[in-house]
Design an enzyme around this catalytic site. Structure first.
Site, short mmCIF file in Angstrom:
data_model
loop_
_atom_site.label_atom_id
_atom_site.label_comp_id
_atom_site.label_asym_id
_atom_site.label_seq_id
_atom_site.Cartn_x
_atom_site.Cartn_y
_atom_site.Cartn_z
N ARG A 1 43.83 -81.11 43.23
CA ARG A 1 43.17 -82.38 43.55
C ARG A 1 44.20 -83.50 43.78
O ARG A 1 43.94 -84.66 43.50
CB ARG A 1 42.18 -82.80 42.47
N SER B 1 31.96 -83.51 40.84
CA SER B 1 32.67 -83.46 39.56
C SER B 1 33.26 -84.83 39.26
O SER B 1 34.08 -85.34 40.04
CB SER B 1 33.82 -82.46 39.62
N GLU C 1 38.11 -87.54 38.47
CA GLU C 1 38.44 -87.01 39.80
C GLU C 1 37.95 -88.01 40.85
O GLU C 1 38.54 -88.17 41.91
CB GLU C 1 37.76 -85.65 39.99
C1 LIG Z 1 27.54 -82.95 45.26
C2 LIG Z 1 29.04 -83.02 45.44
C3 LIG Z 1 29.80 -81.86 45.33
C4 LIG Z 1 31.20 -81.91 45.49
N1 LIG Z 1 31.91 -80.74 45.38
C5 LIG Z 1 33.25 -80.75 45.53
C6 LIG Z 1 34.01 -79.54 45.44
O1 LIG Z 1 33.48 -78.46 45.22
N2 LIG Z 1 35.36 -79.62 45.60
C7 LIG Z 1 35.99 -80.79 45.87
O2 LIG Z 1 37.22 -80.77 46.02
N3 LIG Z 1 35.30 -81.95 45.97
C8 LIG Z 1 33.96 -81.96 45.81
N4 LIG Z 1 33.24 -83.14 45.90
C9 LIG Z 1 33.97 -84.40 46.16
C10 LIG Z 1 33.99 -84.80 47.66
O3 LIG Z 1 33.07 -84.05 48.38
C11 LIG Z 1 35.39 -84.61 48.25
O4 LIG Z 1 36.34 -85.35 47.52
C12 LIG Z 1 35.44 -85.02 49.72
O5 LIG Z 1 36.65 -84.64 50.30
C13 LIG Z 1 35.25 -86.52 49.90
O6 LIG Z 1 35.09 -86.79 51.28
P1 LIG Z 1 34.54 -88.17 51.77
O7 LIG Z 1 34.69 -88.21 53.25
O8 LIG Z 1 33.17 -88.38 51.25
O9 LIG Z 1 35.58 -89.17 51.08
P2 LIG Z 1 35.28 -90.64 50.54
O10 LIG Z 1 34.49 -90.54 49.27
O11 LIG Z 1 34.74 -91.48 51.61
O12 LIG Z 1 36.75 -91.10 50.17
C14 LIG Z 1 37.44 -90.53 49.08
C15 LIG Z 1 38.86 -91.12 49.01
O13 LIG Z 1 39.60 -90.70 50.15
C16 LIG Z 1 39.98 -91.83 50.92
N5 LIG Z 1 39.80 -91.47 52.33
C17 LIG Z 1 38.65 -91.10 52.94
N6 LIG Z 1 38.90 -90.82 54.23
C18 LIG Z 1 40.22 -91.00 54.43
C19 LIG Z 1 41.08 -90.88 55.55
N7 LIG Z 1 40.63 -90.51 56.76
N8 LIG Z 1 42.39 -91.18 55.39
C20 LIG Z 1 42.87 -91.56 54.18
N9 LIG Z 1 42.11 -91.71 53.09
C21 LIG Z 1 40.79 -91.42 53.21
C22 LIG Z 1 39.07 -92.97 50.50
O14 LIG Z 1 39.67 -94.24 50.71
C23 LIG Z 1 38.86 -92.66 49.04
O15 LIG Z 1 39.94 -93.11 48.27
C24 LIG Z 1 31.85 -83.13 45.76
C25 LIG Z 1 31.08 -84.31 45.89
C26 LIG Z 1 29.69 -84.26 45.73
C27 LIG Z 1 28.87 -85.51 45.88
#
Ligand SMILES: Cc1cc2nc3c(=O)[nH]c(=O)nc-3n(C[C@H](O)[C@H](O)[C@H](O)COP(=O)(O)OP(=O)(O)OC[C@H]3O[C@@H](n4cnc5c(N)ncnc54)[C@H](O)[C@@H]3O)c2cc1C
Length: 342
Positions: free
Chosen positions: A165, A234, A330
């Site tokens: 992570r 998580s 996380e």
């Molecule tokens: C139900 C559920 C299940 C999940 N299961 C998992 C799992 O199994 N494994 C796992 O690893 N994660 C999991 N997650 C967490 C999440 O899905 C991941 O962290 C995912 O990669 C976040 O993507 P996002 O586009 O929503 O990021 P956001 O929430 O929009 O952003 C997260 C962070 O990344 C930064 N960011 C976003 N886009 C960019 C970019 N293009 N460039 C630079 N920085 C950026 C943001 O500024 C922020 O700090 C889960 C979440 C939920 C709600």
């Protein structure tokens, strides 16, 4: 086309906790040029900026006093070499849709990572992982926009310093790099990865589609759907502890699960620690520890950020008192300036 801007925007529908917080402005960008403009134009230069994909790994503790940039840069390109398919993906693509499309297109490999919410661009930021596989296993390169030098830069997977992570985007390049594209490399000699949990029952003759279906089924049965119950997956990382501490804990809790995590290190499921501390279902206002999966904190209806952070603090304190382990979030917990704060 100039990017569309909304002032005093409600962010509730742009993050999966669904908590109503506001940002001074919100801009949707669908190209690197629009992104560059958001950082360089006089109107926005002085404001703090936060790039958001699906908002599925975020908790806002306050209204955001700056510009939220919704990354919607699209694009899927495929090339081939003798042993690999090479995917060049726009950062605003939906991760799960890309996984489903890659399988349908005869390019298996990503099936263990099905149904992870969010965008391709956020995937390398925390090196998403599930079911014994992580993005780092497939990443060839990451292209980012450097907000300081105003240049597009390509990093090899090695230069991304992926860890559990973790990546350079959460460390040395934090706040400076906006991921605009990700390059993935999928082997043409597919092998199933069945080492984790219920997947082992599928057997070695299984197919990528069967793994995809099983991952989706298990995830849907265990994890709350954010559209029905606000959450960010998580909430805490699984702690990695020394073998010495683990042996000590095992004496009092012989049933404690564990996974090897490198020399002298053991990974313990945070969900088990929270559950075993009797916190499943524990509530602060409308924020609660999920009754099915203790690692997930949920917004039962109208939880405030303060209720979620109070609940998270209570979980951290209880686990620390009981096991001597400090849980780390996380989820990205952000203050009004977009800085980590809780
Ligand atoms: C139900 C559920 C299940 C999940 N299961 C998992 C799992 O199994 N494994 C796992 O690893 N994660 C999991 N997650 C967490 C999440 O899905 C991941 O962290 C995912 O990669 C976040 O993507 P996002 O586009 O929503 O990021 P956001 O929430 O929009 O952003 C997260 C962070 O990344 C930064 N960011 C976003 N886009 C960019 C970019 N293009 N460039 C630079 N920085 C950026 C943001 O500024 C922020 O700090 C889960 C979440 C939920 C709600």
């Amino acid at each position: 086309m100039p990017a569309s801007v909304i002032f005093d925007a409600d962010l509730a529908e742009h993050h999966t906790f669904g908590i109503s917080v506001r940002s001074r402005a919100l801009m949707v960008v669908d190209s690197v040029a629009a992104l560059a403009n958001a950082y360089q134009a006089e109107a926005w230069r002085a404001l703090p900026k936060l790039v958001v994909g699906g908002g599925s790994n975020l908790l806002f503790t306050e209204d955001f006093d700056g510009l939220v940039i919704l990354n919607r840069i699209a694009g899927r390109e495929v090339s081939e070499s003798a042993d690999h398919f090479h995917l060049h993906l726009g950062a605003g693509e939906n991760w799960h849709e890309v996984v489903a499309w890659s399988l349908e297109s005869g390019m298996p490999g990503l099936e263990n990572l099905a149904l992870i919410p969010g965008t391709v661009g956020a995937a390398p930021v925390q090196n998403i992982g599930a079911y014994g596989v992580e993005l780092a296993d497939f990443c060839e390169y990451v292209d980012y926009w450097d907000c300081e030098s105003a240049e597009r830069v390509r990093l090899s997977a090695e230069q991304c310093h992926f860890g559990y992570r973790e990546s350079v985007f959460k460390a040395g390049l934090k706040g400076r790099a906006v991921v605009v594209a990700v390059g993935l490399k999928l082997s043409k000699h597919w092998q199933p990865k069945l080492g984790y949990g219920p997947l082992s029952a599928l057997g070695v003759d299984t197919t990528p589609q069967a793994i995809f279906d099983e991952v989706c089924r298990v995830r849907a049965s265990k994890l709350p759907d954010p559209s029905a119950l606000g959450n960010a997956g998580s909430f805490f990382k699984n702690p990695v502890i020394s073998e010495t501490l683990f042996s000590h804990l095992q004496q009092g809790h012989p049933q404690i699960p564990s996974y090897p995590a490198g020399e002298g290190q053991i990974k313990v499921p945070a969900g088990w620690l929270i559950d075993n501390a009797g916190l499943k279902g524990y509530q602060v206002g409308d924020a609660a520890v999920h009754t099915e999966q203790a690692l997930v904190l949920v917004n039962r209806d109208k939880a405030s950020s303060a209720e979620v952070t109070a609940l998270a603090r209570h979980v951290v304190a209880t686990v620390s008192e009981r096991y001597g382990i400090e849980l780390e979030p996380e989820v990205r917990i952000l203050d009004a300036q977009g800085k980590a704060g809780w």
